[in-house]
Design a protein around this motif. Structure first.
Motif, PDB file in Angstrom:
ATOM      1  N   SER A  27       0.981  -1.228   0.062  1.00 59.75           N
ATOM      2  CA  SER A  27       0.098  -0.026   0.025  1.00 59.75           C
ATOM      3  C   SER A  27       0.933   1.078  -0.077  1.00 59.75           C
ATOM      4  CB  SER A  27      -0.891  -0.050   0.995  1.00 59.75           C
ATOM      5  OG  SER A  27      -1.850  -1.068   1.134  1.00 59.75           O
ATOM      6  N   GLY A  28       0.339   2.230  -0.659  1.00 65.49           N
ATOM      7  CA  GLY A  28       1.279   3.465  -0.790  1.00 65.49           C
ATOM      8  C   GLY A  28       0.958   4.109  -2.183  1.00 65.49           C
ATOM      9  N   MET A  29       1.536   5.464  -2.189  1.00 68.86           N
ATOM     10  CA  MET A  29       1.388   6.338  -3.385  1.00 68.86           C
ATOM     11  C   MET A  29       2.851   6.606  -3.678  1.00 68.86           C
ATOM     12  SD  MET A  29      -1.498   9.013  -2.358  1.00 68.86           S
ATOM     13  CE  MET A  29      -2.211   9.064  -3.962  1.00 68.86           C
ATOM     14  N   GLY A  30       2.898   6.728  -4.938  1.00 68.74           N
ATOM     15  CA  GLY A  30       4.251   7.151  -5.791  1.00 68.74           C
ATOM     16  C   GLY A  30       4.720   8.613  -5.270  1.00 68.74           C
ATOM     17  N   VAL A  31       5.586   9.113  -5.814  1.00 69.08           N
ATOM     18  CA  VAL A  31       6.205  10.581  -5.183  1.00 69.08           C
ATOM     19  C   VAL A  31       5.466  11.597  -5.872  1.00 69.08           C
ATOM     20  CG1 VAL A  31       8.316  11.925  -5.544  1.00 69.08           C
ATOM     21  CG2 VAL A  31       8.600   9.584  -5.180  1.00 69.08           C
ATOM     22  N   CYS A  32       5.156  11.344  -7.124  1.00 70.50           N
ATOM     23  CA  CYS A  32       4.414  12.548  -7.673  1.00 70.50           C
ATOM     24  C   CYS A  32       2.771  12.558  -7.402  1.00 70.50           C
ATOM     25  CB  CYS A  32       4.373  12.415  -9.268  1.00 70.50           C
ATOM     26  SG  CYS A  32       3.379  13.638 -10.215  1.00 70.50           S
ATOM     27  N   ALA A  33       2.072  11.401  -7.266  1.00 69.71           N
ATOM     28  CA  ALA A  33       0.839  11.045  -6.605  1.00 69.71           C
ATOM     29  C   ALA A  33       0.648  11.719  -5.105  1.00 69.71           C
ATOM     30  CB  ALA A  33       0.545   9.725  -6.634  1.00 69.71           C
ATOM     31  N   ALA A  34       1.764  11.807  -4.363  1.00 71.01           N
ATOM     32  CA  ALA A  34       1.645  12.206  -2.929  1.00 71.01           C
ATOM     33  C   ALA A  34       1.629  13.684  -3.184  1.00 71.01           C
ATOM     34  CB  ALA A  34       2.845  11.490  -2.284  1.00 71.01           C
ATOM     35  N   LEU A  35       2.676  14.123  -3.778  1.00 75.68           N
ATOM     36  CA  LEU A  35       2.701  15.633  -4.127  1.00 75.68           C
ATOM     37  C   LEU A  35       1.193  16.111  -4.320  1.00 75.68           C
ATOM     38  CD1 LEU A  35       4.436  18.270  -3.757  1.00 75.68           C
ATOM     39  CD2 LEU A  35       4.994  17.802  -6.273  1.00 75.68           C
ATOM     40  N   LEU A  36       0.599  15.509  -5.630  1.00 75.51           N
ATOM     41  CA  LEU A  36      -0.468  15.950  -6.088  1.00 75.51           C
ATOM     42  C   LEU A  36      -1.704  16.153  -5.131  1.00 75.51           C
ATOM     43  CD1 LEU A  36      -0.386  14.775  -9.701  1.00 75.51           C
ATOM     44  CD2 LEU A  36       0.572  16.905  -8.686  1.00 75.51           C
ATOM     45  N   MET A  37      -1.688  14.896  -4.387  1.00 73.70           N
ATOM     46  CA  MET A  37      -2.684  14.796  -3.377  1.00 73.70           C
ATOM     47  C   MET A  37      -2.760  15.769  -2.245  1.00 73.70           C
ATOM     48  SD  MET A  37      -4.031  11.361  -1.102  1.00 73.70           S
ATOM     49  CE  MET A  37      -5.090  10.816  -2.242  1.00 73.70           C
ATOM     50  N   ARG A  38      -1.355  16.168  -1.939  1.00 74.96           N
ATOM     51  CA  ARG A  38      -1.209  17.278  -0.907  1.00 74.96           C
ATOM     52  C   ARG A  38      -1.762  18.545  -1.623  1.00 74.96           C
ATOM     53  NH1 ARG A  38       4.329  15.621   2.174  1.00 74.96           N
ATOM     54  NH2 ARG A  38       3.323  14.178   3.624  1.00 74.96           N
ATOM     55  N   HIS A  39      -1.565  18.636  -2.721  1.00 75.39           N
ATOM     56  CA  HIS A  39      -2.120  20.120  -3.247  1.00 75.39           C
ATOM     57  C   HIS A  39      -3.545  20.090  -3.784  1.00 75.39           C
ATOM     58  CE1 HIS A  39       1.996  20.800  -2.960  1.00 75.39           C
ATOM     59  NE2 HIS A  39       1.889  22.070  -2.989  1.00 75.39           N
TER      60      HIS A  39
END
Length: 156
Positions: free
Chosen positions: A125-137
């Motif tokens: 389970s987890g998100m990729g680097v870009c996905a995590a940044l986009l979700m935070r925004h």
């Protein structure tokens, strides 16, 4: 406007120089309903390139400095992944994209699961680097497997 991972519209940008063409998603780009981008290429990585996985966590952990993105060669490619994510976010802002359809399982674009960092083919389970940044925004994130069910099609 939405964005789509470039590999999903037939661009040969994956680590092995291939793509994962989805004709419906390519049509969205052809109809100017979506833009295509590849965070890893935007971060300066070539196609093809050695496979990479997140070691020590997921994309959120990478941003917090607790995990790294490591290629099969042993090279630390964390900064390229982070730069690609930042470039992706900037493009989404320029194009006023509110949602993105990302490639599942990728160390950059993985939405809900990614490879476990051992290069064994196992997922966690987890998100990729870009996905995590986009979700935070506040960007709506879906993948090529669930976009029809999860994406508000009025965004297109």
């Amino acid at each position: 406007m939405i964005a789509v991972s470039a590999c999903l519209i037939g661009d040969s940008v994956r680590y092995d120089g291939s793509h994962k063409l989805n004709d419906e998603l390519r049509q969205l780009v052809q109809e100017d309903k979506a833009i295509a981008l590849c965070p890893e290429v935007l971060g300066g990585l070539s196609a093809p390139r050695p496979p990479a996985e997140i070691v020590g966590g997921d994309g959120f952990d990478v941003w917090e400095g607790h995990a790294k993105v490591i290629a099969t060669t042993g090279e630390d490619v964390t900064e390229a992944f982070k730069q690609g994510a930042l470039e992706t976010l900037a493009l989404l802002e320029v194009h006023q994209c509110t949602a993105v359809i990302l490639k599942s399982k990728s160390p950059s674009c993985g939405t809900f699961e990614i490879y476990d960092g051992t290069f064994s083919g196992e997922l966690k389970s987890g998100m990729g680097v870009c996905a995590a940044l986009l979700m935070r925004h506040g960007i709506v994130i879906v993948n090529e497997l669930n976009w029809k069910e999860k994406l508000d099609l009025s965004l297109i």
